[in-house]
Design an enzyme around this catalytic site. Sequence first.
Site, short mmCIF file in Angstrom:
data_model
loop_
_atom_site.label_atom_id
_atom_site.label_comp_id
_atom_site.label_asym_id
_atom_site.label_seq_id
_atom_site.Cartn_x
_atom_site.Cartn_y
_atom_site.Cartn_z
N ASN A 1 31.45 -28.21 -89.44
CA ASN A 1 31.38 -29.52 -90.08
C ASN A 1 30.07 -30.26 -89.81
OD1 ASN A 1 34.21 -28.67 -89.68
ND2 ASN A 1 34.62 -30.53 -90.85
N GLU B 1 33.01 -28.97 -95.62
CA GLU B 1 33.61 -27.90 -94.80
C GLU B 1 32.98 -26.55 -95.11
OE1 GLU B 1 36.14 -28.47 -92.61
OE2 GLU B 1 36.72 -30.51 -93.16
N GLY C 1 35.26 -31.04 -85.99
CA GLY C 1 36.08 -31.52 -87.10
C GLY C 1 37.49 -31.80 -86.61
N HIS D 1 30.23 -14.83 -92.28
CA HIS D 1 29.71 -13.96 -91.24
C HIS D 1 30.60 -14.11 -90.01
CE1 HIS D 1 26.53 -11.90 -88.92
NE2 HIS D 1 26.83 -12.74 -87.94
N TYR E 1 28.57 -25.33 -81.99
CA TYR E 1 28.58 -26.80 -82.04
C TYR E 1 27.24 -27.34 -81.55
CZ TYR E 1 33.63 -26.77 -82.82
OH TYR E 1 34.87 -26.58 -83.35
N PHE F 1 48.12 -26.75 -102.83
CA PHE F 1 48.79 -25.45 -102.82
C PHE F 1 50.20 -25.60 -102.30
CE2 PHE F 1 44.34 -24.52 -102.96
CZ PHE F 1 44.27 -23.42 -103.80
N THR G 1 35.29 -23.79 -90.18
CA THR G 1 34.30 -24.48 -91.02
C THR G 1 33.41 -25.33 -90.13
OG1 THR G 1 35.88 -26.28 -91.37
CG2 THR G 1 35.76 -24.57 -93.08
P1 ADP Z 1 36.32 -27.95 -86.24
O1 ADP Z 1 37.48 -28.66 -86.80
O2 ADP Z 1 35.83 -28.53 -84.95
O3 ADP Z 1 35.24 -27.80 -87.27
P2 ADP Z 1 37.00 -25.21 -86.76
O4 ADP Z 1 38.28 -24.57 -86.38
O5 ADP Z 1 36.75 -25.50 -88.21
O6 ADP Z 1 36.85 -26.50 -85.88
O7 ADP Z 1 35.86 -24.28 -86.21
C1 ADP Z 1 34.53 -24.54 -86.57
C2 ADP Z 1 33.53 -24.06 -85.54
O8 ADP Z 1 33.63 -22.66 -85.37
C3 ADP Z 1 32.14 -24.31 -86.06
O9 ADP Z 1 31.66 -25.59 -85.69
C4 ADP Z 1 31.33 -23.20 -85.39
O10 ADP Z 1 30.87 -23.66 -84.14
C5 ADP Z 1 32.36 -22.09 -85.17
N1 ADP Z 1 32.27 -20.97 -86.13
C6 ADP Z 1 32.40 -19.67 -85.77
N2 ADP Z 1 32.31 -18.86 -86.83
C7 ADP Z 1 32.09 -19.64 -87.91
C8 ADP Z 1 31.90 -19.36 -89.31
N3 ADP Z 1 31.89 -18.10 -89.79
N4 ADP Z 1 31.71 -20.41 -90.15
C9 ADP Z 1 31.73 -21.66 -89.69
N5 ADP Z 1 31.90 -21.99 -88.38
C10 ADP Z 1 32.08 -20.99 -87.48
MG MG Z 2 35.80 -27.22 -89.25
#
Ligand code: ADP
Ligand code: MG
Length: 224
Positions: A100, A150, A86, A155, A162, A180, A98
Amino acid sequence: MNTEPSSCLVIEDSVAGVTAGNAAEMEVIAVPSIPKQVDKLSSASEVVNSLLDLQPEKWGLPQFEDWIEGTLPIEPWYIGGPVIKGFGRGSKVLGIPTANLSAESFSDILSEHTSGVYFGWAALSTRGIYKMVMNIGWNPYFANTEKTIEPWLLHEFDEDFYGEELRLAIIGYIKPEANFPSLESLIARIHEDGRIAEKALDLPLYAAYRDSPYLTNPLPESNS
Ligand code: ADP
Ligand code: MG
């Protein structure tokens, strides 16, 4: 209808409809069907993001009885695919990762569903099934130009996932997207949404979806 206009409540999605309701001196709730049209509907008594956010009790009408502990059960929808990169903001800026899914693969589904905070169950094929809360929309705080999905899995994981297949059963609605005044208030609200989802998913009505075949069935074998 044999009723005073002032005791009529009009629910309208068009500028012409809102104008007509006002001209008839009725109360008008605008529900924009085109998100960016909101400014033109400001002559309504109230503007709500979607029909999910109607609160009849505000108008002296009986309140809807289908809300349960701050959540609204919805007709479930199921989406899934590989976890993609993301904006890299979730964990870095908010401390809330999140996972994505590609918004392009779900543009039809995304346009059918109003933006807002939803929850349900998330399956990672090789790891398990988890509670999940998610935002769909433009993330007003970051003013994204694309509607995104998102999902935050409730957990703690030791590593990223990924590329792994993520499947979602989206079964309840919590609230519309909002802006916000500060990052802290945004983070606090996301955590609160997480607690609401966490608790609601233990209710039998929502817990039952944990066993949805879409989540529990293995991936189809590749023939290639
Ligand atoms: P991005 O912008 O690439 O989505 P994020 O900072 O939102 O980056 O991190 C998301 C990634 O973190 C997910 O794709 C997953 O691989 C990892 N991840 C680890 N823990 C979680 C969680 N509890 N919920 C969602 N994603 C998680
Ligand atoms: Mg994300």
